[in-house]
Enzyme design. Structure first.
Site, short mmCIF file in Angstrom:
data_model
loop_
_atom_site.label_atom_id
_atom_site.label_comp_id
_atom_site.label_asym_id
_atom_site.label_seq_id
_atom_site.Cartn_x
_atom_site.Cartn_y
_atom_site.Cartn_z
N CYS A 44 -1.52 34.17 8.85
CA CYS A 44 -1.32 34.80 10.14
C CYS A 44 -1.08 33.78 11.25
O CYS A 44 -1.93 33.58 12.13
CB CYS A 44 -2.53 35.69 10.47
N GLY A 74 2.23 4.94 -0.71
CA GLY A 74 1.69 6.25 -1.07
C GLY A 74 2.84 7.19 -1.42
O GLY A 74 3.14 7.45 -2.57
N ARG A 75 3.51 7.64 -0.36
CA ARG A 75 4.57 8.64 -0.51
C ARG A 75 5.65 8.23 -1.52
O ARG A 75 6.09 9.05 -2.32
CB ARG A 75 5.23 8.87 0.87
N TYR A 129 1.12 14.16 0.18
CA TYR A 129 0.67 14.87 1.38
C TYR A 129 0.89 16.38 1.21
O TYR A 129 1.25 17.07 2.16
CB TYR A 129 1.35 14.30 2.64
N ARG A 185 3.08 20.29 5.75
CA ARG A 185 4.04 19.38 6.39
C ARG A 185 5.10 20.08 7.25
O ARG A 185 5.39 19.63 8.35
CB ARG A 185 4.70 18.47 5.34
N TYR A 219 4.65 18.75 10.97
CA TYR A 219 5.61 17.70 11.38
C TYR A 219 7.04 18.22 11.50
O TYR A 219 7.97 17.41 11.57
CB TYR A 219 5.66 16.57 10.34
N GLU A 272 0.85 -1.21 0.00
CA GLU A 272 0.00 0.00 0.00
C GLU A 272 0.87 1.25 0.00
O GLU A 272 0.79 2.08 0.90
CB GLU A 272 -0.88 0.01 1.25
C1 LIG Z 1 -1.46 6.31 4.62
C2 LIG Z 1 -1.54 4.84 4.46
C3 LIG Z 1 -0.68 4.18 3.58
C4 LIG Z 1 0.39 4.88 2.79
O1 LIG Z 1 1.46 5.34 3.58
P1 LIG Z 1 2.78 5.92 2.90
O2 LIG Z 1 3.67 6.20 4.04
O3 LIG Z 1 2.41 7.13 2.14
O4 LIG Z 1 3.32 4.86 2.00
C5 LIG Z 1 -0.82 2.82 3.44
N1 LIG Z 1 -1.75 2.13 4.14
C6 LIG Z 1 -2.61 2.73 4.99
C7 LIG Z 1 -3.61 1.94 5.72
C8 LIG Z 1 -2.52 4.10 5.18
O5 LIG Z 1 -3.35 4.70 6.04
#
Ligand SMILES: *Cc1c(COP(=O)(O)O)cnc(C)c1O
Length: 430
Positions: free
Chosen positions: A358, A290-291, A386, A327, A331, A288
């Site tokens: 502001c 994303g980044r 993100y 970000r 963070y 899964e």
């Molecule tokens: C956000 C998320 C991801 C992706 O995370 P990355 O750090 O962007 O790879 C994968 N699985 C679940 C369940 C998430 O909530």
């Protein structure tokens, strides 16, 4: 060149001006204005191919599926590119499912994560016919069973277990420890699977976890994978077959020059975890990410409104802010900032790069050495994940445009919001 500029080879500097693929960013600013998120189709494809090839090599002919985590960057243009490359999708809301469908994604490759799924979201996903649900609690399991029974559908489920592994990342993006809200505790997993096996209209599909984001070392991910494999073994020996296994996302990217996870080595190590003890495990491997698929494929292009020297500090006030890219404020994340305009004879000075919002937290980068003039363009790098998705309208700022570069073509992926749209659904009292 800083690491994020180098990655995927899509940026270049000509006469001091920054280009993405075959387009000068000054042309993007001229046509679409600023602030604008700019993504590279070539970089998105390269990021996907790097992971896909690593998995192909590691898995040989065994099945795997890359389920892109939509929440990292959910623009339809981005989703469409991944869909064409054969990706599945990991979603966390019914809204994201609608996006995947609108972008041409295949519903049978969608997994639905998230700990607060509503009845409507569950029903919609069942009607569409997704691959399965990543279930985060017993009450959710019972709700999915009830909704599936009402609809006469079978719900395929995996439990998102919490392996209690420390991802050693920022606490706000760490999700795999006992004390956080995500997942089913590891020592409750077997009994929850046993409950699932007794519930009507539920079919057990796999085991899943996701321990956190922006990991720069693979060992916590592999430790979690090891726990998933032993859980799958225990379930199978108890008569519950497991068809897929998923260690989630979380692979980090280089925002500066920090070390990152070697993708080939990670794929190989996951494969080795699946054959531990000399046992043949035939299940499908899901990821899964994303980044890692989008982070370093985009940047935020902004214009310098003011050069503001003060007694203690020099500030560059730009037209992008924490509402566009949160970000750094949320963070304390680092993003490289480089000049995107053609080189000038201005001398380089140390600046804090700030937005007009502001809040004192509205700092995009501290102590940056830049040769900057009013009206010049800057690029905030590594803003493909993100970034836009976490943006807001704070200070009644319209959200930025998004464009996608493809060779010499510039595709408007999302129009800049207009101020009148921002309050068109609001009503003054009579
Ligand atoms: C956000 C998320 C991801 C992706 O995370 P990355 O750090 O962007 O790879 C994968 N699985 C679940 C369940 C998430 O909530």
């Amino acid at each position: 060149m800083s690491a994020p500029l180098d990655i995927f080879g899509v940026h270049r500097v000509a006469n001091g001006a920054l280009w993405m693929e075959d387009v000068a960013l000054s042309e993007v600013a001229h046509t679409f204005g600023t602030p604008t998120f700019v993504y590279s189709r070539a970089a998105l494809s390269a990021a996907y191919a790097r992971l896909d090839n690593a998995l192909k090599r590691a898995r040989k002919s065994k099945p795997y599926l890359i389920c892109y985590a939509v929440k990292a960057n959910s623009n339809l243009a981005v989703l469409n590119i991944f869909a064409k490359l054969g990706a599945g999708f990991d979603i966390v809301s019914g809204g994201e499912l609608r996006r995947v469908l609108a972008a041409g994604g295949a519903p049978e490759k969608v997994v639905f994560s998230g700990l607060g799924k509503t009845r409507d979201e569950i029903a919609f996903a069942l009607q569409i016919g997704i691959k399965g649900f990543n279930v985060e609690s017993e009450p959710e399991l019972k709700r999915i069973s009830a909704v599936a029974t009402e609809l006469g559908k079978i719900a395929r489920v995996s439990l998102r277990v919490n392996p209690d592994v420390d991802a050693k990342t920022h606490p706000y993006i760490s999700t795999g420890l006992k004390n956080n809200k995500f997942g089913v505790a590891f020592d409750r997993a077997i009994s929850t699977y046993q409950l699932a096996s007794t519930l009507p209209n539920i079919e057990i599909a796999g085991v899943d976890c996701h321990i956190g984001s922006q990991l720069t070392d693979a060992s916590p991910l592999l430790e979690a994978m090891g726990r998933l494999v032993s859980l799958a073994d225990e379930l199978e020996s108890g008569g519950i077959p497991i068809h897929h296994i998923c260690p989630g996302g979380g692979v980090g990217i280089a925002y500066a020059d920090e070390p990152t996870i070697d993708i080939d080595a990670y794929a190989t190590a996951l494969e080795q975890a699946l054959s531990i003890g000399g046992k043949k495990r035939e299940m499908e491997l899901l990821l899964e990410p994303g980044r890692m698929l989008t982070g370093n494929t985009g940047l935020l292009l902004a214009k310098i409104e003011y050069v503001k020297p003060t007694e203690s500090k020099n500030f560059l006030v730009i037209d992008a802010a924490m509402n566009d890219l949160i970000r750094p404020s949320l963070y304390q994340a680092h993003h490289e900032i480089v000049m995107a305009s053609a080189a000038s004879d201005e001398v380089a000075r140390v600046y804090d790069v700030v937005g007009p919002v502001c809040e004192s937290a509205d700092v995009l980068g501290r102590d940056r050495v830049l040769a900057a003039r009013e009206g010049d363009l800057v690029a905030i790098l590594s803003a493909g994940a993100y970034g836009f998705v976490m943006s807001s309208n704070y200070n009644t700022r319209p959200r930025a445009a998004e464009v996608m570069i493809d060779g010499a073509n510039v595709h408007l992926a999302r129009e800049r919001e207009r101020v009148d749209e921002l309050f068109s659904a609001e009503h003054v009292p009579v």
